[in-house]
Design an enzyme around this catalytic site. Structure first.
Site, PDB file in Angstrom:
ATOM      1  N   GLU A  62      24.202 -21.383 -18.449  1.00 60.14           N
ATOM      2  CA  GLU A  62      23.811 -20.194 -17.833  1.00 60.14           C
ATOM      3  C   GLU A  62      22.841 -19.195 -18.667  1.00 60.14           C
ATOM      4  O   GLU A  62      22.112 -18.433 -18.455  1.00 60.14           O
ATOM      5  CB  GLU A  62      24.924 -19.361 -16.865  1.00 60.14           C
ATOM      6  CG  GLU A  62      25.213 -20.370 -15.623  1.00 60.14           C
ATOM      7  CD  GLU A  62      26.584 -19.605 -14.941  1.00 60.14           C
ATOM      8  OE1 GLU A  62      26.959 -20.115 -14.029  1.00 60.14           O
ATOM      9  OE2 GLU A  62      27.053 -18.596 -15.606  1.00 60.14           O
TER      10      GLU A  62
ATOM     11  N   HIS B  44      28.174 -12.983 -14.371  1.00 60.25           N
ATOM     12  CA  HIS B  44      28.518 -12.958 -12.886  1.00 60.25           C
ATOM     13  C   HIS B  44      29.496 -13.364 -12.238  1.00 60.25           C
ATOM     14  O   HIS B  44      29.792 -13.481 -11.083  1.00 60.25           O
ATOM     15  CB  HIS B  44      27.155 -13.583 -12.402  1.00 60.25           C
ATOM     16  CG  HIS B  44      27.169 -15.045 -12.346  1.00 60.25           C
ATOM     17  ND1 HIS B  44      25.827 -15.753 -12.528  1.00 60.25           N
ATOM     18  CD2 HIS B  44      28.009 -16.056 -12.355  1.00 60.25           C
ATOM     19  CE1 HIS B  44      26.306 -16.953 -12.659  1.00 60.25           C
ATOM     20  NE2 HIS B  44      27.535 -17.152 -12.582  1.00 60.25           N
TER      21      HIS B  44
ATOM     22  N   HIS C 190      24.527 -21.006  -6.679  1.00 59.19           N
ATOM     23  CA  HIS C 190      25.532 -21.942  -7.067  1.00 59.19           C
ATOM     24  C   HIS C 190      25.702 -22.734  -5.578  1.00 59.19           C
ATOM     25  O   HIS C 190      26.817 -22.562  -4.763  1.00 59.19           O
ATOM     26  CB  HIS C 190      26.866 -21.229  -7.242  1.00 59.19           C
ATOM     27  CG  HIS C 190      27.078 -20.356  -8.555  1.00 59.19           C
ATOM     28  ND1 HIS C 190      26.180 -19.289  -8.613  1.00 59.19           N
ATOM     29  CD2 HIS C 190      27.307 -20.635  -9.703  1.00 59.19           C
ATOM     30  CE1 HIS C 190      26.460 -18.718  -9.606  1.00 59.19           C
ATOM     31  NE2 HIS C 190      27.222 -19.533 -10.548  1.00 59.19           N
TER      32      HIS C 190
END
Ligand code: DHB
Ligand code: FE
Length: 284
Positions: free
Chosen positions: A243, A12, A59
């Site tokens: 992640e 991402h 985030h």
């Protein structure tokens, strides 16, 4: 009944979003990244689902150190792309699917997973960059091809959930989807990764061998892969490589039968990150 038709896995990297938004995709550096998604955009057009269940991490955009849900499901009707560094991305707002999201929350919580229910939140690159990669460049006046249920996982602030728990959660999500009383085609996406570390003495770490082994095992032996402890991710794939546990949620939601792998791509670098990407179709 609703069914999970396919799963998509992709990194991402926020700079990918900026490259698209600032018209840099034809630069040689970025061309190599986007080449890996040409097939995927065509596949997405031919296999547009009714809903995407998008597993991603926030985030410090919607959540901060004040409030850290481990697993948060978005039940809102819509979500606004957030302002983060480069400014809010000029992409369509994300339409939700409150009925299916509420049903999944009900089912998964009854299967003993504690989810946080989120009725309002903004979404950052963790969610919008995978959508842009898979759906192509779309502006604020366009629409994403289908509704999206955002599912945010805490992989930023320790303690983070284990791969094992993520995989089991995926199985619970599958059961939840399959008990929804409408014939919807649902894709589940696992996003983030692959190896990268953004801070500290090991900043810039990439481990291509480990990443590719992760891709092999995600396809062929996900249950064994799910046993890998989080310290191995951090040691081998960097502090942000953790992640990758989110990919196990998507994989856990797939059928027990081996999937058909439609596409596999791996490339280094994009910004500070190794980019990995898989598309798997379910064989019901
Ligand atoms: C980068 C990667 C990430 O996963 C992220 O959240 C922020 C930055 C990077 O590679 O620069
Ligand atoms: Fe990230």
């Amino acid at each position: 009944m609703a069914q999970i038709t396919a799963s998509v896995y992709t990194s991402h990297v926020p700079a990918i979003g900026a490259a698209m938004d600032l018209g840099k995709t034809h630069e040689p550096y970025w061309q190599k990244v986007f080449a890996g998604y040409e097939y995927s955009r065509q596949w997405m057009k031919e296999n547009t689902p009714d809903v995407i269940f998008l597993v991603y991490n926030d985030h410090a955009t919607a959540f901060s150190l004040e409030l850290i849900p481990t697993f948060a499901i978005g039940t809102a009707a819509e979500y606004t792309p957030a302002d983060e560094g480069w400014g809010p991305r000029p992409v369509p707002k994300v339409m939700g699917h409150p009925e299916l999201a509420s049903h999944i929350a009900q089912s998964v919580i009854q299967q003993d997973f504690d989810l946080t229910i989120v009725n309002r939140m903004d979404v950052d690159h963790g969610l919008t960059v995978p959508l842009s990669l898979m759906c192509g460049p779309l502006g604020p006046g366009d629409a994403w091809p289908c509704p999206v249920i955002p599912f945010a996982v805490n992989v930023v602030q320790y303690p983070v959930p284990s791969g094992r728990r993520c995989y089991q959660l995926g199985r619970a999500i599958r059961k939840a989807v399959e008990s929804f009383d409408r014939p919807l085609k649902v894709q589940i996406w696992g996003t983030g990764g692959m190896s990268h570390q953004l801070q500290g003495p090991r900043a810039g770490l990439i481990n291509a061998e480990w990443d590719n082994r992760f891709l092999d095992r995600l396809i062929a032996e996900p249950e064994a892969l799910a046993q890998v402890p989080h310290i191995d991710y951090v040691r081998e794939a960097g502090s942000e490589g953790i992640e990758l546990v989110m990919w196990l949620i998507a994989r856990g939601a797939m059928s027990d039968k081996p999937p058909t792998v439609k596409h596999r791509f791996y490339h280094v670098p994009a910004s500070n990150t190794a980019v990995g990407h898989l598309i798997m179709e379910n064989n019901a």
